[in-house]
Design a protein around this motif. Structure first.
Motif, PDB file in Angstrom:
ATOM      1  N   LEU A 118       0.826  -1.209   0.000  1.00 35.03           N
ATOM      2  CA  LEU A 118       0.000   0.000   0.000  1.00 35.03           C
ATOM      3  C   LEU A 118       0.856   1.253   0.000  1.00 35.03           C
ATOM      4  CD1 LEU A 118      -2.832  -0.674   2.607  1.00 35.03           C
ATOM      5  CD2 LEU A 118      -2.953  -0.801   0.124  1.00 35.03           C
ATOM      6  N   SER A 119       1.989   1.198   0.717  1.00 35.96           N
ATOM      7  CA  SER A 119       2.890   2.342   0.744  1.00 35.96           C
ATOM      8  C   SER A 119       4.309   1.880   1.016  1.00 35.96           C
ATOM      9  CB  SER A 119       2.453   3.372   1.794  1.00 35.96           C
ATOM     10  OG  SER A 119       2.660   2.883   3.097  1.00 35.96           O
ATOM     11  N   TYR A 120       5.241   2.728   0.601  1.00 33.31           N
ATOM     12  CA  TYR A 120       6.667   2.450   0.734  1.00 33.31           C
ATOM     13  C   TYR A 120       7.310   3.793   1.029  1.00 33.31           C
ATOM     14  CZ  TYR A 120      11.216   0.523  -0.777  1.00 33.31           C
ATOM     15  OH  TYR A 120      12.520   0.090  -0.837  1.00 33.31           O
ATOM     16  N   GLU A 121       7.861   3.941   2.233  1.00 34.11           N
ATOM     17  CA  GLU A 121       8.373   5.249   2.618  1.00 34.11           C
ATOM     18  C   GLU A 121       9.701   5.153   3.348  1.00 34.11           C
ATOM     19  OE1 GLU A 121       6.622   7.327   6.248  1.00 34.11           O
ATOM     20  OE2 GLU A 121       5.028   5.912   5.743  1.00 34.11           O
ATOM     21  N   PHE A 122      10.377   6.287   3.406  1.00 35.31           N
ATOM     22  CA  PHE A 122      11.670   6.391   4.072  1.00 35.31           C
ATOM     23  C   PHE A 122      11.578   7.490   5.121  1.00 35.31           C
ATOM     24  CE2 PHE A 122      12.230   4.970  -0.260  1.00 35.31           C
ATOM     25  CZ  PHE A 122      12.960   3.820  -0.083  1.00 35.31           C
ATOM     26  N   SER A 123      12.283   7.298   6.234  1.00 38.15           N
ATOM     27  CA  SER A 123      12.282   8.313   7.280  1.00 38.15           C
ATOM     28  C   SER A 123      12.992   9.565   6.783  1.00 38.15           C
ATOM     29  CB  SER A 123      12.948   7.774   8.548  1.00 38.15           C
ATOM     30  OG  SER A 123      14.299   7.452   8.296  1.00 38.15           O
ATOM     31  N   ASP A 124      12.845  10.643   7.537  1.00 41.00           N
ATOM     32  CA  ASP A 124      13.434  11.930   7.166  1.00 41.00           C
ATOM     33  C   ASP A 124      14.953  11.860   7.169  1.00 41.00           C
ATOM     34  OD1 ASP A 124      10.856  12.872   7.104  1.00 41.00           O
ATOM     35  OD2 ASP A 124      10.939  13.752   9.108  1.00 41.00           O
ATOM     36  N   PHE A 125      15.546  12.650   6.292  1.00 42.07           N
ATOM     37  CA  PHE A 125      16.994  12.854   6.280  1.00 42.07           C
ATOM     38  C   PHE A 125      17.239  14.162   7.030  1.00 42.07           C
ATOM     39  CE2 PHE A 125      16.691  10.998   1.732  1.00 42.07           C
ATOM     40  CZ  PHE A 125      16.461   9.732   2.244  1.00 42.07           C
ATOM     41  N   ASN A 126      18.136  14.147   8.011  1.00 38.43           N
ATOM     42  CA  ASN A 126      18.365  15.341   8.817  1.00 38.43           C
ATOM     43  C   ASN A 126      19.842  15.410   9.184  1.00 38.43           C
ATOM     44  OD1 ASN A 126      18.469  17.365  10.762  1.00 38.43           O
ATOM     45  ND2 ASN A 126      16.534  16.753  11.719  1.00 38.43           N
ATOM     46  N   ALA A 127      20.530  16.426   8.718  1.00 37.35           N
ATOM     47  CA  ALA A 127      21.959  16.587   8.967  1.00 37.35           C
ATOM     48  C   ALA A 127      22.263  16.923  10.421  1.00 37.35           C
ATOM     49  CB  ALA A 127      22.534  17.668   8.062  1.00 37.35           C
ATOM     50  N   GLU A 128      21.259  17.279  11.208  1.00 32.62           N
ATOM     51  CA  GLU A 128      21.469  17.638  12.608  1.00 32.62           C
ATOM     52  C   GLU A 128      21.313  16.452  13.557  1.00 32.62           C
ATOM     53  OE1 GLU A 128      18.767  20.813  13.368  1.00 32.62           O
ATOM     54  OE2 GLU A 128      19.919  22.254  12.176  1.00 32.62           O
ATOM     55  N   GLU A 129      20.948  15.285  13.025  1.00 28.00           N
ATOM     56  CA  GLU A 129      20.752  14.095  13.850  1.00 28.00           C
ATOM     57  C   GLU A 129      21.558  12.935  13.293  1.00 28.00           C
ATOM     58  OE1 GLU A 129      16.552  13.443  13.712  1.00 28.00           O
ATOM     59  OE2 GLU A 129      16.142  14.935  15.243  1.00 28.00           O
ATOM     60  N   ASN A 130      21.993  12.066  14.175  1.00 29.27           N
ATOM     61  CA  ASN A 130      22.735  10.868  13.778  1.00 29.27           C
ATOM     62  C   ASN A 130      21.804   9.664  13.928  1.00 29.27           C
ATOM     63  OD1 ASN A 130      24.659   9.033  13.099  1.00 29.27           O
ATOM     64  ND2 ASN A 130      25.775   9.164  15.016  1.00 29.27           N
ATOM     65  N   LYS A 131      20.907   9.494  12.963  1.00 34.25           N
ATOM     66  CA  LYS A 131      19.929   8.403  13.000  1.00 34.25           C
ATOM     67  C   LYS A 131      20.036   7.570  11.729  1.00 34.25           C
ATOM     68  CE  LYS A 131      16.218  10.594  15.625  1.00 34.25           C
ATOM     69  NZ  LYS A 131      14.802  11.007  15.560  1.00 34.25           N
ATOM     70  N   MET A 132      19.606   6.319  11.846  1.00 34.40           N
ATOM     71  CA  MET A 132      19.508   5.452  10.665  1.00 34.40           C
ATOM     72  C   MET A 132      18.301   5.859   9.837  1.00 34.40           C
ATOM     73  SD  MET A 132      20.336   1.579  12.030  1.00 34.40           S
ATOM     74  CE  MET A 132      18.624   1.222  11.999  1.00 34.40           C
ATOM     75  N   VAL A 133      18.393   5.634   8.533  1.00 37.61           N
ATOM     76  CA  VAL A 133      17.236   5.814   7.658  1.00 37.61           C
ATOM     77  C   VAL A 133      16.390   4.550   7.780  1.00 37.61           C
ATOM     78  CG1 VAL A 133      16.436   6.140   5.294  1.00 37.61           C
ATOM     79  CG2 VAL A 133      18.526   7.274   6.061  1.00 37.61           C
ATOM     80  N   ILE A 134      15.122   4.725   8.088  1.00 39.02           N
ATOM     81  CA  ILE A 134      14.207   3.599   8.257  1.00 39.02           C
ATOM     82  C   ILE A 134      13.295   3.512   7.043  1.00 39.02           C
ATOM     83  CG2 ILE A 134      12.381   2.586   9.685  1.00 39.02           C
ATOM     84  CD1 ILE A 134      15.149   2.685  11.032  1.00 39.02           C
TER      85      ILE A 134
END
Length: 152
Positions: A118-134
Motif C-alpha cells: 500500500l505504501s513504501y516510505e523512508f524516514s526523514d533525512f536530517n543533517a542535525e541528527e545521527n539516526k539510521m534511515v528507516i
C-alpha cells in the motif's frame, strides 16, 4: 516439554514467497498489524428497551507494517513494492512471520495471505541528527492464521 513463559518479541523472521528474495528481505526492525477484529451490527428487538443485540458480520484485518534500516543491498522486496506502486503491476505475495527461540527455531508462526504493498516510505533525512534511515513498507492482506509448530 514446552515452557509456559511469555515469548520475547525481539527475535523474529519474516519470509516472503517472492522471487528474487535476498537475505536483507528477511530482516526487519519491527512488524506490526497482526490484528483481527470482528465487524458487528446492532439489532434492536421490538419491545426490548434495555439493550440491543450485537450480531457478528465479518472479520477485518489491520494493515501489516514492516520497518527496517535502509541498506545499499539489492532487495527483491523493494523491487516488488516499486513495481506495484510505480508501474501498477501487482503480484500478491504470501509471507510467514515467526517468533524464534534462542536457537533460531520457530516458537509461533503466522501465515499472511495475499499481501500487496500500500505504501513504501523512508524516514526523514536530517543533517542535525545521527539516526539510521528507516524503510517502512505497509501491506494490505486478506487474512492471517497461526500455524502449528512442533515442539523441539
Amino acid at each position: 516439554m514446552p515452557e509456559s513463559n511469555p515469548i520475547p518479541s525481539f527475535y523474529f523472521s519474516v519470509i516472503f514467497e517472492l522471487l528474487p528474495q535476498f537475505s536483507v528481505d528477511t530482516k526487519f526492525q519491527s512488524v506490526t498489524g497482526l490484528k483481527v477484529t470482528m465487524e458487528t451490527e446492532s439489532y434492536t428487538e421490538g419491545g426490548q428497551n434495555k439493550f440491543k443485540h450485537t450480531l457478528p458480520l465479518r472479520s477485518g484485518y489491520e494493515n501489516l507494517v514492516l520497518k527496517r534500516g535502509l541498506t545499499s543491498d539489492m532487495s527483491g522486496l523493494s523491487m516488488w513494492c516499486n513495481q506495484a506502486l510505480e508501474e501498477f503491476v501487482f503480484y500478491p505475495a504470501n509471507l510467514v512471520v515467526s517468533l524464534l527461540n534462542e536457537k533460531g527455531n520457530p516458537l509461533k508462526v503466522w501465515y499472511i495471505s495475499h499481501a500487496i504493498p500500500l505504501s513504501y516510505e523512508f524516514s526523514d533525512f536530517n543533517a542535525e541528527e545521527n539516526k539510521m534511515v528507516i524503510e517502512t513498507i505497509t501491506l494490505k492482506y486478506n487474512f492471517f492464521k497461526e500455524l502449528p509448530v512442533p515442539n523441539f
